[in-house]
Design a protein around this motif. Structure first.
Motif, PDB file in Angstrom:
ATOM      1  N   SER A 120       0.992  -1.470   0.515  1.00  0.00           N
ATOM      2  CA  SER A 120       0.079   0.085   0.103  1.00  0.00           C
ATOM      3  C   SER A 120       1.141   0.922   0.386  1.00  0.00           C
ATOM      4  O   SER A 120       1.726   1.235   0.494  1.00  0.00           O
TER       5      SER A 120
ATOM      6  N   ASN B 139      -0.329   5.227   0.348  1.00  0.00           N
ATOM      7  CA  ASN B 139      -1.284   6.249  -0.103  1.00  0.00           C
ATOM      8  C   ASN B 139      -2.873   6.348  -0.785  1.00  0.00           C
ATOM      9  O   ASN B 139      -3.578   6.915  -1.494  1.00  0.00           O
ATOM     10  N   GLN B 140      -3.195   5.399   0.083  1.00  0.00           N
ATOM     11  CA  GLN B 140      -4.499   4.808   0.169  1.00  0.00           C
ATOM     12  C   GLN B 140      -5.646   4.075   0.941  1.00  0.00           C
ATOM     13  O   GLN B 140      -5.729   3.251   0.768  1.00  0.00           O
TER      14      GLN B 140
ATOM     15  N   PHE C  38      -9.299   3.258   0.785  1.00  0.00           N
ATOM     16  CA  PHE C  38      -9.330   1.289  -0.399  1.00  0.00           C
ATOM     17  C   PHE C  38      -9.227   1.084   1.290  1.00  0.00           C
ATOM     18  O   PHE C  38      -9.484  -0.321   0.823  1.00  0.00           O
TER      19      PHE C  38
ATOM     20  N   GLU D  27      -6.090   6.920  -9.730  1.00  0.00           N
ATOM     21  CA  GLU D  27      -4.708   6.936  -9.676  1.00  0.00           C
ATOM     22  C   GLU D  27      -4.154   5.308  -9.569  1.00  0.00           C
ATOM     23  O   GLU D  27      -2.372   5.798  -8.771  1.00  0.00           O
ATOM     24  N   THR D  28      -4.067   4.587  -9.948  1.00  0.00           N
ATOM     25  CA  THR D  28      -3.977   3.389 -10.253  1.00  0.00           C
ATOM     26  C   THR D  28      -2.554   4.109 -11.097  1.00  0.00           C
ATOM     27  O   THR D  28      -2.645   4.538 -12.087  1.00  0.00           O
TER      28      THR D  28
ATOM     29  N   SER E 165       2.878   6.240   3.714  1.00  0.00           N
ATOM     30  CA  SER E 165       2.010   7.058   3.586  1.00  0.00           C
ATOM     31  C   SER E 165       2.055   8.274   4.418  1.00  0.00           C
ATOM     32  O   SER E 165       1.823   8.573   5.600  1.00  0.00           O
TER      33      SER E 165
ATOM     34  N   SER F  28      -4.266  -2.538  -2.276  1.00  0.00           N
ATOM     35  CA  SER F  28      -5.124  -2.171  -1.045  1.00  0.00           C
ATOM     36  C   SER F  28      -6.121  -1.050  -1.535  1.00  0.00           C
ATOM     37  O   SER F  28      -6.669  -0.917  -1.015  1.00  0.00           O
ATOM     38  N   ASP F  29      -6.316  -1.012  -3.019  1.00  0.00           N
ATOM     39  CA  ASP F  29      -7.418  -0.619  -3.668  1.00  0.00           C
ATOM     40  C   ASP F  29      -8.032  -2.048  -4.852  1.00  0.00           C
ATOM     41  O   ASP F  29      -9.128  -0.848  -5.360  1.00  0.00           O
TER      42      ASP F  29
ATOM     43  N   THR G 276      -3.466   6.113   6.220  1.00  0.00           N
ATOM     44  CA  THR G 276      -3.409   4.449   6.106  1.00  0.00           C
ATOM     45  C   THR G 276      -2.187   4.255   7.070  1.00  0.00           C
ATOM     46  O   THR G 276      -3.574   2.642   7.909  1.00  0.00           O
TER      47      THR G 276
END
Length: 243
Positions: free
Chosen positions: A7, A9-10, A13, A198-199, A37, A84-85, A41
């Motif tokens: 992960s 900065n997600q 999600f 953002e992916t 992050s 993580s998303d 997070t």
């Protein structure tokens, strides 16, 4: 089963991803590897800390390195990672375990997955199909969130290639196939791939395409014409209209 969640900065999600893992009716050891992050997070991780086998949050060498680190911390006979998303569908992981145990010759198993566009009700199947070397050379026909690998196989191939940042999963499937044979295909929906702006696939399309072509060239010996014909659409048009 060892499940690694890389992960960065997600945090918005991550709660859904972790919840989907612990809702599976199967014992799991879960490691969250966060790249340092600056969003919420760590707050999410601390909410789940009592269920986690381990976690850390600091700058690292990228997604592949984090995945390798997390899997090395575990001891379960089957391994996978969940970005993580993304999230697992109910019953997805037990289905993959049953298929691996029913097919001891298979080095790994993969099922179907859905793409869900974040913030909308749009969903559509990821392109997944039964394994074929020729078809694999034309496109990646395995969806990473819907996979499960034997730890012995993971260790033998050396895990994910830390030099890759976009196509490490595509490269891994090739290396597993070439060393251990055909993966088993489970014709059931296992996981969901969250599609959002953002992916890495959306923000670094040209790099993703270059890495994928290099993977095909290295493992297949040549690059099918399809890759060159599809490049304008896959890189340039999709960067304007990613969904």
């Amino acid at each position: 089963m060892t499940v690694v969640v890389p992960s960065f900065n997600q945090g918005r999600f991550l709660h859904d991803a972790l919840g989907s893992i612990f809702q599976q009716d199967i014992p799991v050891e879960v490691f969250v590897l966060d790249g340092g992050s600056t969003d919420n997070t760590q707050e999410v991780i601390q909410r789940w800390e009592h269920r986690l086998a381990g976690w850390r949050s600091h700058r690292d060498d990228g997604q592949a390195a984090a995945i390798n680190e997390g899997i090395a911390k575990g001891s379960a006979p089957y391994v996978c990672w969940l970005n993580s998303d993304d999230w697992f569908l109910p019953g997805g992981l037990p289905r993959l375990v049953r298929d691996l145990e029913s097919h001891p010759q298979a080095p790994m198993v993969y099922g179907r997955a859905l793409n869900v566009v974040d913030g909308s009700e749009r969903r559509y199947p990821v392109w997944v199909e039964p394994f074929s070397k020729r078809r694999m050379a034309l496109r990646c026909i395995i969806s990473q969130p819907a996979t499960l690998i034997r730890r012995s196989v993971w260790n033998a191939v050396g895990g994910a290639n830390g030099k890759l940042h976009m196509a490490m999963d595509y490269d891994l499937w090739w290396r597993i196939y070439k060393q251990f044979g055909t993966p088993w295909f489970s014709d059931e929906f296992i996981a969901v791939n969250r599609v959002h702006a953002e992916t890495k696939t959306n923000t670094q399309r040209a790099r993703h395409y270059r890495e994928a072509i290099d993977v095909v060239r290295r493992h297949y010996g040549s690059v099918p014409l399809k890759w060159w014909l599809a490049q304008p659409y896959a890189v340039w048009f999709k960067s304007i209209r990613p969904y």
